[in-house]
Write an enzyme that holds these catalytic residues in place. Sequence first.
Site, PDB file in Angstrom:
ATOM      1  N   LEU A  60       0.827  -1.222   0.000  1.00 22.73           N
ATOM      2  CA  LEU A  60       0.000   0.000   0.000  1.00 22.73           C
ATOM      3  C   LEU A  60       0.859   1.268   0.000  1.00 22.73           C
ATOM      4  O   LEU A  60       0.325   2.375   0.079  1.00 22.73           O
ATOM      5  CB  LEU A  60      -0.983  -0.014   1.179  1.00 22.73           C
ATOM      6  CG  LEU A  60      -1.991  -1.179   1.163  1.00 22.73           C
ATOM      7  CD1 LEU A  60      -2.947  -1.099   2.349  1.00 22.73           C
ATOM      8  CD2 LEU A  60      -2.794  -1.205  -0.133  1.00 22.73           C
ATOM      9  N   LYS A  61       2.167   1.123  -0.057  1.00 18.90           N
ATOM     10  CA  LYS A  61       3.094   2.251  -0.292  1.00 18.90           C
ATOM     11  C   LYS A  61       2.761   3.493   0.528  1.00 18.90           C
ATOM     12  O   LYS A  61       2.457   4.562  -0.020  1.00 18.90           O
ATOM     13  CB  LYS A  61       3.101   2.630  -1.785  1.00 18.90           C
ATOM     14  CG  LYS A  61       3.430   1.472  -2.719  1.00 18.90           C
ATOM     15  CD  LYS A  61       3.416   1.926  -4.173  1.00 18.90           C
ATOM     16  CE  LYS A  61       3.736   0.811  -5.142  1.00 18.90           C
ATOM     17  NZ  LYS A  61       2.677  -0.207  -5.286  1.00 18.90           N
ATOM     18  N   PHE A  62       2.839   3.361   1.859  1.00 16.93           N
ATOM     19  CA  PHE A  62       2.464   4.483   2.715  1.00 16.93           C
ATOM     20  C   PHE A  62       3.393   5.682   2.501  1.00 16.93           C
ATOM     21  O   PHE A  62       4.604   5.527   2.347  1.00 16.93           O
ATOM     22  CB  PHE A  62       2.499   4.053   4.191  1.00 16.93           C
ATOM     23  CG  PHE A  62       1.638   2.863   4.491  1.00 16.93           C
ATOM     24  CD1 PHE A  62       0.320   2.809   4.039  1.00 16.93           C
ATOM     25  CD2 PHE A  62       2.140   1.782   5.202  1.00 16.93           C
ATOM     26  CE1 PHE A  62      -0.480   1.701   4.305  1.00 16.93           C
ATOM     27  CE2 PHE A  62       1.347   0.674   5.472  1.00 16.93           C
ATOM     28  CZ  PHE A  62       0.033   0.634   5.020  1.00 16.93           C
ATOM     29  N   PRO A  66       5.290  11.610   9.427  1.00 15.06           N
ATOM     30  CA  PRO A  66       5.788  10.486  10.228  1.00 15.06           C
ATOM     31  C   PRO A  66       4.772   9.897  11.202  1.00 15.06           C
ATOM     32  O   PRO A  66       4.606   8.677  11.277  1.00 15.06           O
ATOM     33  CB  PRO A  66       6.984  11.100  10.975  1.00 15.06           C
ATOM     34  CG  PRO A  66       7.471  12.179  10.054  1.00 15.06           C
ATOM     35  CD  PRO A  66       6.239  12.745   9.411  1.00 15.06           C
ATOM     36  N   THR A 118       8.902   2.843 -11.301  1.00 15.74           N
ATOM     37  CA  THR A 118       9.526   2.502 -12.591  1.00 15.74           C
ATOM     38  C   THR A 118       8.833   3.193 -13.759  1.00 15.74           C
ATOM     39  O   THR A 118       9.367   3.227 -14.863  1.00 15.74           O
ATOM     40  CB  THR A 118       9.546   0.978 -12.814  1.00 15.74           C
ATOM     41  OG1 THR A 118       8.258   0.468 -12.482  1.00 15.74           O
ATOM     42  CG2 THR A 118      10.593   0.297 -11.985  1.00 15.74           C
ATOM     43  N   ARG A 179       8.948 -11.788 -16.198  1.00 17.58           N
ATOM     44  CA  ARG A 179       8.201 -12.568 -17.183  1.00 17.58           C
ATOM     45  C   ARG A 179       8.976 -13.839 -17.504  1.00 17.58           C
ATOM     46  O   ARG A 179      10.123 -13.769 -17.978  1.00 17.58           O
ATOM     47  CB  ARG A 179       8.016 -11.767 -18.493  1.00 17.58           C
ATOM     48  CG  ARG A 179       7.066 -10.574 -18.363  1.00 17.58           C
ATOM     49  CD  ARG A 179       5.636 -11.037 -18.123  1.00 17.58           C
ATOM     50  NE  ARG A 179       4.700  -9.947 -17.929  1.00 17.58           N
ATOM     51  CZ  ARG A 179       4.355  -9.430 -16.738  1.00 17.58           C
ATOM     52  NH1 ARG A 179       4.886  -9.890 -15.626  1.00 17.58           N
ATOM     53  NH2 ARG A 179       3.455  -8.477 -16.656  1.00 17.58           N
ATOM     54  N   GLN A 188       4.610  -4.268 -19.123  1.00 14.46           N
ATOM     55  CA  GLN A 188       5.935  -4.185 -18.519  1.00 14.46           C
ATOM     56  C   GLN A 188       6.954  -4.082 -19.654  1.00 14.46           C
ATOM     57  O   GLN A 188       6.999  -4.945 -20.528  1.00 14.46           O
ATOM     58  CB  GLN A 188       6.246  -5.433 -17.667  1.00 14.46           C
ATOM     59  CG  GLN A 188       5.315  -5.628 -16.474  1.00 14.46           C
ATOM     60  CD  GLN A 188       5.715  -4.783 -15.283  1.00 14.46           C
ATOM     61  OE1 GLN A 188       6.507  -3.852 -15.391  1.00 14.46           O
ATOM     62  NE2 GLN A 188       5.144  -5.090 -14.126  1.00 14.46           N
TER      63      GLN A 188
HETATM   64  O1  C5P Z   1       1.071  -8.582 -13.681  1.00 17.78           O
HETATM   65  P1  C5P Z   1       2.480  -8.163 -13.358  1.00 17.78           P
HETATM   66  O2  C5P Z   1       3.433  -9.339 -13.198  1.00 17.78           O
HETATM   67  O3  C5P Z   1       3.015  -7.125 -14.299  1.00 17.78           O
HETATM   68  O4  C5P Z   1       2.334  -7.498 -11.916  1.00 17.78           O
HETATM   69  C1  C5P Z   1       3.378  -6.894 -11.247  1.00 17.78           C
HETATM   70  C2  C5P Z   1       2.925  -6.360  -9.927  1.00 17.78           C
HETATM   71  O5  C5P Z   1       3.997  -5.614  -9.365  1.00 17.78           O
HETATM   72  C3  C5P Z   1       1.741  -5.403  -9.995  1.00 17.78           C
HETATM   73  O6  C5P Z   1       0.987  -5.569  -8.782  1.00 17.78           O
HETATM   74  C4  C5P Z   1       2.379  -4.042 -10.053  1.00 17.78           C
HETATM   75  O7  C5P Z   1       1.577  -3.040  -9.491  1.00 17.78           O
HETATM   76  C5  C5P Z   1       3.623  -4.255  -9.199  1.00 17.78           C
HETATM   77  N1  C5P Z   1       4.737  -3.362  -9.502  1.00 17.78           N
HETATM   78  C6  C5P Z   1       5.323  -3.269 -10.751  1.00 17.78           C
HETATM   79  N2  C5P Z   1       6.380  -2.426 -10.964  1.00 17.78           N
HETATM   80  C7  C5P Z   1       6.856  -1.689  -9.962  1.00 17.78           C
HETATM   81  C8  C5P Z   1       6.301  -1.776  -8.699  1.00 17.78           C
HETATM   82  C9  C5P Z   1       5.227  -2.642  -8.501  1.00 17.78           C
HETATM   83  O8  C5P Z   1       4.916  -3.959 -11.669  1.00 17.78           O
HETATM   84  N3  C5P Z   1       7.885  -0.922 -10.177  1.00 17.78           N
END
Ligand code: C5P
Length: 232
Positions: A60-62, A66, A118, A179, A188
């Site tokens: 959930l990337k808070f 603080p 990313t 992948r 991606q």
């Molecule tokens: O379906 P996929 O393998 O692309 O899912 C990757 C998961 O990782 C997703 O939940 C995505 O939000 C998360 N994620 C990402 N890249 C990031 C950080 C998180 O793909 N840099």
Amino acid sequence: MSSKLIIALDFPEANKAMQFVNQLSPAECKLKIGFELFISAGPEIVKQLTEKGFDIFLDLKFHDIPNTVASVCKAAAKLDVWMMNVHASGGSKMMSAAVEALNGFEQPPKLIAVSVLTSMTDDQLQQLGVNAIAENQVARLAKLAKQSGLDGMVCSAKEATLLRELMGENFLLVTPGIRPLGVEKGDQARVMTPSEAIKAGADYIVVGRPITRSSQPLQVIAEINAELIGAS
Ligand code: C5P
């Protein structure tokens, strides 16, 4: 040996997620719950899955002041999650407050940092007033996270080699953008295979759609786990 595979449970609702998870065993994977599922299914699904024995990464990337982040980390730790994350750009005070908030727990969750998303380009960083290329900013935030007492960070597998070199062994690297060979990349762009990510220094890999959208998810999981064991 527990699996290094974290499956991203990116489902729109609890029923669909549970239908999928009912085929799985906690020995073969951990599970990541992100915004989509948490907003629709709430803490209840976290409880259900931890009760089934799954290690949960609450993604959930808070990112807040603080005091607020410390309180929300405590609330998340009470759900018995295995791992959670905060934005490193919240700063060292915010990250230290999060670490302190978890100290009182008998088995505190692992706390990791998100650095530069990313999806951000060097140009976009410039727009924000960050005069560093993404790679240097990631390295800077990783060091800040470690100094603040965090256990590790989320990073792209492409950054794992550099971060492992910079941060040493005692810092968890969790890498999405994975992948298996022969699988559609989807959205991606810069991907690595499971074994490439582990060889580059990742401790855990996050895989979503290649498993959740497969017609034979159990087979894909078994293949990935075999590949991970081979690469370790
Ligand atoms: O379906 P996929 O393998 O692309 O899912 C990757 C998961 O990782 C997703 O939940 C995505 O939000 C998360 N994620 C990402 N890249 C990031 C950080 C998180 O793909 N840099």
